[in-house]
Scaffold this motif. Structure first.
Motif, PDB file in Angstrom:
ATOM      1  N   GLU A   1       3.749   7.140   1.686  1.00  0.00           N
ATOM      2  CA  GLU A   1       3.440   8.562   1.888  1.00  0.00           C
ATOM      3  C   GLU A   1       3.418   8.899   3.373  1.00  0.00           C
ATOM      4  N   ALA A   2       2.794   8.005   4.156  1.00  0.00           N
ATOM      5  CA  ALA A   2       2.737   8.238   5.604  1.00  0.00           C
ATOM      6  C   ALA A   2       4.143   8.324   6.173  1.00  0.00           C
ATOM      7  N   GLY A   3       5.048   7.494   5.668  1.00  0.00           N
ATOM      8  CA  GLY A   3       6.438   7.517   6.115  1.00  0.00           C
ATOM      9  C   GLY A   3       7.094   8.862   5.822  1.00  0.00           C
TER      10      GLY A   3
ATOM     11  N   ASP B   1       0.854  -1.185   0.000  1.00  0.00           N
ATOM     12  CA  ASP B   1       0.000   0.000   0.000  1.00  0.00           C
ATOM     13  C   ASP B   1       0.895   1.242   0.000  1.00  0.00           C
TER      14      ASP B   1
ATOM     15  N   PRO C   1      10.391  -4.205   5.654  1.00  0.00           N
ATOM     16  CA  PRO C   1       9.697  -5.153   6.544  1.00  0.00           C
ATOM     17  C   PRO C   1       8.375  -5.647   5.981  1.00  0.00           C
ATOM     18  N   ILE C   2       7.690  -4.807   5.202  1.00  0.00           N
ATOM     19  CA  ILE C   2       6.377  -5.223   4.712  1.00  0.00           C
ATOM     20  C   ILE C   2       6.511  -6.229   3.565  1.00  0.00           C
TER      21      ILE C   2
ATOM     22  N   PRO D   1      -0.609 -11.251   9.715  1.00  0.00           N
ATOM     23  CA  PRO D   1      -1.298 -10.262  10.547  1.00  0.00           C
ATOM     24  C   PRO D   1      -1.610 -10.841  11.927  1.00  0.00           C
ATOM     25  N   HIS D   2      -1.427 -10.048  12.929  1.00  0.00           N
ATOM     26  CA  HIS D   2      -1.609 -10.557  14.279  1.00  0.00           C
ATOM     27  C   HIS D   2      -3.075 -10.534  14.659  1.00  0.00           C
TER      28      HIS D   2
ATOM     29  N   GLN E   1      15.232   5.845   4.810  1.00  0.00           N
ATOM     30  CA  GLN E   1      14.508   5.392   6.006  1.00  0.00           C
ATOM     31  C   GLN E   1      13.173   4.756   5.642  1.00  0.00           C
TER      32      GLN E   1
ATOM     33  N   ARG F   1      12.659   1.079   6.865  1.00  0.00           N
ATOM     34  CA  ARG F   1      11.750   0.908   8.001  1.00  0.00           C
ATOM     35  C   ARG F   1      10.322   0.533   7.601  1.00  0.00           C
ATOM     36  N   ILE F   2       9.950   0.818   6.356  1.00  0.00           N
ATOM     37  CA  ILE F   2       8.563   0.545   5.969  1.00  0.00           C
ATOM     38  C   ILE F   2       8.487  -0.477   4.832  1.00  0.00           C
TER      39      ILE F   2
ATOM     40  N   ARG G   1      14.052   8.988   2.009  1.00  0.00           N
ATOM     41  CA  ARG G   1      13.897   7.835   1.123  1.00  0.00           C
ATOM     42  C   ARG G   1      14.508   6.570   1.700  1.00  0.00           C
TER      43      ARG G   1
ATOM     44  N   ARG H   1       0.271   4.201   0.168  1.00  0.00           N
ATOM     45  CA  ARG H   1      -0.113   5.250   1.111  1.00  0.00           C
ATOM     46  C   ARG H   1       0.743   5.145   2.373  1.00  0.00           C
ATOM     47  N   LEU H   2       1.225   3.926   2.664  1.00  0.00           N
ATOM     48  CA  LEU H   2       2.122   3.752   3.813  1.00  0.00           C
ATOM     49  C   LEU H   2       3.442   4.473   3.554  1.00  0.00           C
TER      50      LEU H   2
END
Lengths: 309, 357
Positions: free
Chosen positions: A209-211, A204, A228-229, A307-308, A220, A224-225, A218, A206-207
């Motif tokens: 963008e949120a970062g 996604d 891991p995803i 997903p937890h 980071q 970090r996003i 860039r 948008r994640l």
């Protein structure tokens, strides 16, 4: 009322039982094929690994752990002292090293490629994915010989480098570990790109963008996003490349020549010139266990990413 | 600190080629004051989200500039702007816990661990999510995710908080509750909120000021009451609340002649000469029903729509126009479908509005 609902349950249970019986019957042929086709041969290999080698080929039906012993140790032919089988260890180490290197190279090349494809528009994506899958249409042996043509001393790589004045003498690439590494990276790259593409395509953005919005630059955002995803995709691609690399046969045979053997070639040797079927069998089982261990790691890594809750 | 937090100056945004591309924003200028709850309100496609994304840094204007606290930030990347966004989809990081999500911005700013921990605890208390710090986003309900998204954007103490329709995914009851909480948080933190929504009721409830947008332009900026009571044009009158529109003719400085020839007082802009054809707007709650003989207008009740506290009476005026009047459910005695009724207007109910293209 209660009687009616009780009989209803019984009817449902009956229907379920009948459904299960029918499904069993329908899957019987496939189960039989799996049993005879997959488990049967494996069982034979396992049994052979505990037998004595025949004089010319085949096995003698005498139980022994000799073959398993031979994987790691060798008996000196003159004084019968027991030492480590250096040659075998060299082959194992080379196999693991080349497979890990192949995995790393395909990951480094595959990640930007997959990212590029996943961020194209619909029709362009199809086009690039199509290009990625084209190699699957041609026989592996033929593609490997094409690589051989390119890498040999009078091949286009050396000729180009000489014409450009980078080197004066042709580089000896062929029949080295480098050649095997190049060949395997080429062959297994699509197996890395496809799961990575699937993971990045699901990402996604948008994640991302949120970062950026939360002061990540860039690098980071990537570390970090994004990383891991898409980790499950990275693990899947790595397994898909590492496993067949470890058992590779054609590529090291053609590009590595006879000297730079990997486990696959070594196993073949035992069933051919080596005339030691039990050793070949025990090596095959060992390879199987290494692969299973790798898969187990994958399952654990990916189940932790679920997903937890 | 200046009085103006964010200033958008002559912003034009064209997607695609500059000539003939899609004009999402057309020469928009607005000053958003420090510490105010400012709402960009408009239907989808009006350019409100584009304007918000420009302040966040996700879009660059084709022309014009964005000034934040007196500094031109038009071309700064998002991670260099002291501005945070609450995304419509929340966009919580699925692989991080609630606490890690909320602390992310501070961590990226290189704050100390202890400082981050304290700030996270404080802001989670603000959104009443202290109990959920160690959960993952997928373990939270929509409303809880919303609170975490809010906490994450508030944690770095931005000078401006941008909210992109953050309540649209919540159900009505939760939305009403969050509207009040958002207002409370804005007052408690003293941060400038810029809120984007297409829900006029939401805008009226929370905002200090509202900018009503349509087709890439700002049509009116003002306090909620101002916009509701004195809409600048037909679009605003129609979009904010409900309005009836009647054709009329200017009779004098503050009077119009209605379709049936009756004259009525009406507020109107200066400079309209007698005889000019105009449109007057009137809110349903400003219309009273009365016996036919006493009404300034009269008509047939075409429909009675009951909705709890009130009822809407659709009244056919006979000349093709229909008026909707709001009648309290208690005083509906005597009204019935097909019956005749008179209509009166409350003082100051009629207002001449500019026709919008």
């Amino acid at each position: 009322m209660s009687e009616a609902s009780g009989s209803l349950r019984t009817l449902e249970a009956d229907a379920a039982a009948r459904r299960i019986r029918r499904n069993w019957l329908l899957s019987l042929p496939a189960l039989a094929l799996l049993l005879v086709g997959a488990s049967g041969p494996l069982l034979i290999v396992l049994v052979y690994s505990f037998l004595k080698p025949g004089d010319f080929s085949g096995v003698i039906w005498e139980p022994t752990f000799n073959a398993w012993f031979q994987i790691l140790f060798s008996r000196d032919i003159f004084d019968d002292t027991i030492g480590l089988a250096d040659a075998h260890l060299t082959i194992f180490w080379r196999s693991v090293r080349l497979s890990l290197s192949t995995t790393l190279i395909t990951l480094l090349l595959g990640l930007p490629t997959a990212y590029f494809i996943a961020t194209r528009s619909g029709r362009q994506r199809m086009f690039w994915l199509f290009l990625i899958t084209i190699p699957f249409w041609t026989n592996l042996l033929i593609r490997t010989f094409a690589i051989l043509e390119m890498l040999r001393n009078e091949g286009i790589v050396n000729n180009a480098l000489i014409d450009l004045g980078v080197i004066t003498e042709p580089l000896q690439i062929l029949y080295t570990d480098t050649a095997v590494l190049i060949g395997m990276s080429y062959v297994y790259l699509p197996l890395m790109v496809l799961p990575l593409y699937a993971a990045i395509e699901r990402l996604d953005f948008r994640l991302v963008e949120a970062g950026y919005d939360l002061y990540a630059n860039r690098v980071q955002v990537f570390r970090r996003i994004i990383l891991p995803i898409i980790k499950p995709g990275i693990v899947a691609g790595s397994i898909l490349v590492f496993v067949p690399s470890l058992g590779a046969y054609v590529t090291p045979r053609v590009l590595g020549g006879g000297k730079n053997m990997m486990i696959g070639n070594f196993i073949e040797l035992q069933f051919g010139q080596g005339r030691n079927w039990p050793l070949g069998a025990s090596l095959s089982i060992l390879l199987l266990f290494i692969v299973m261990a790798a898969l187990l790691l994958y399952v654990r890594a990916s189940s932790r990413e679920e997903p937890h809750g | 600190m200046s009085d103006v937090a964010v200033s958008a100056q002559s912003i034009t945004k064209i997607f695609g080629p500059t000539e003939g591309g899609l004009r999402a924003l057309d020469d928009v200028s607005v000053d958003i004051r420090t510490n105010e709850f400012f709402t960009l309100l408009g239907p989808s496609g009006c350019g409100k989200t584009t304007l918000l994304r420009m302040i966040a840094g996700f879009e660059t204007p084709t022309f014009g500039s964005i000034i934040l606290d007196g500094k031109d930030i038009t071309t700064d990347p998002p991670f260099r702007r002291p501005v945070n966004t609450v995304f419509q989809s929340y966009a919580l990081f699925p692989h991080l816990t609630v606490a890690q999500n909320v602390g992310f911005g501070l961590e990226m700013r290189g704050k100390q661990k202890s400082e981050i921990g304290a700030a996270v605890a404080e802001v989670l208390a603000l959104v009443r999510m202290e109990q959920m710090a160690e959960r993952y986003p997928s373990q939270l309900s929509g409303g809880q995710q919303q609170r975490v998204a809010l906490a994450r954007a508030l944690a770095p103490r931005p000078s401006v908080l941008l909210l992109d329709e953050p309540l649209s995914a919540l159900d009505l009851k939760l939305r009403k509750q969050m509207q009040i909480e958002l207002k409370r948080m804005q007052l408690e933190t003293g941060i400038t909120f810029i809120f984007v929504t297409h829900d006029q009721e939401e805008a009226l409830t929370m905002s200090d000021r509202i900018a009503v947008m349509s087709a890439g332009r700002i049509l009116q900026i003002g306090a909620p009451r101002e916009i509701y009571n004195a809409p600048a044009n037909r679009f605003v009158a129609d979009f904010i609340g409900e309005s009836n529109f009647l054709p009329a003719e200017v009779e004098g400085p503050a009077a119009v002649k209605l379709g049936n020839g009756a004259s009525a007082p009406a507020a109107m802009p200066d400079g309209l000469g007698a005889g000019t054809r105009v449109t007057v707007a009137v809110r349903p709650e400003q219309i009273d029903v009365c016996p036919e003989a006493e009404g300034i207008l009269s008509g047939t009740i075409a429909e009675l729509v009951y909705f709890g506290t009130d009822m809407h009476a659709h009244i056919d005026l006979g000349d093709g126009a229909t008026l909707v009047a709001r009648v309290t459910a208690r005083s509906d005695a005597g009204l019935e479908k097909g019956g005749r009724t008179g209509i009166r207007f409350a003082t100051g109910a009629l207002r001449v509005v500019e026709e919008t293209a």
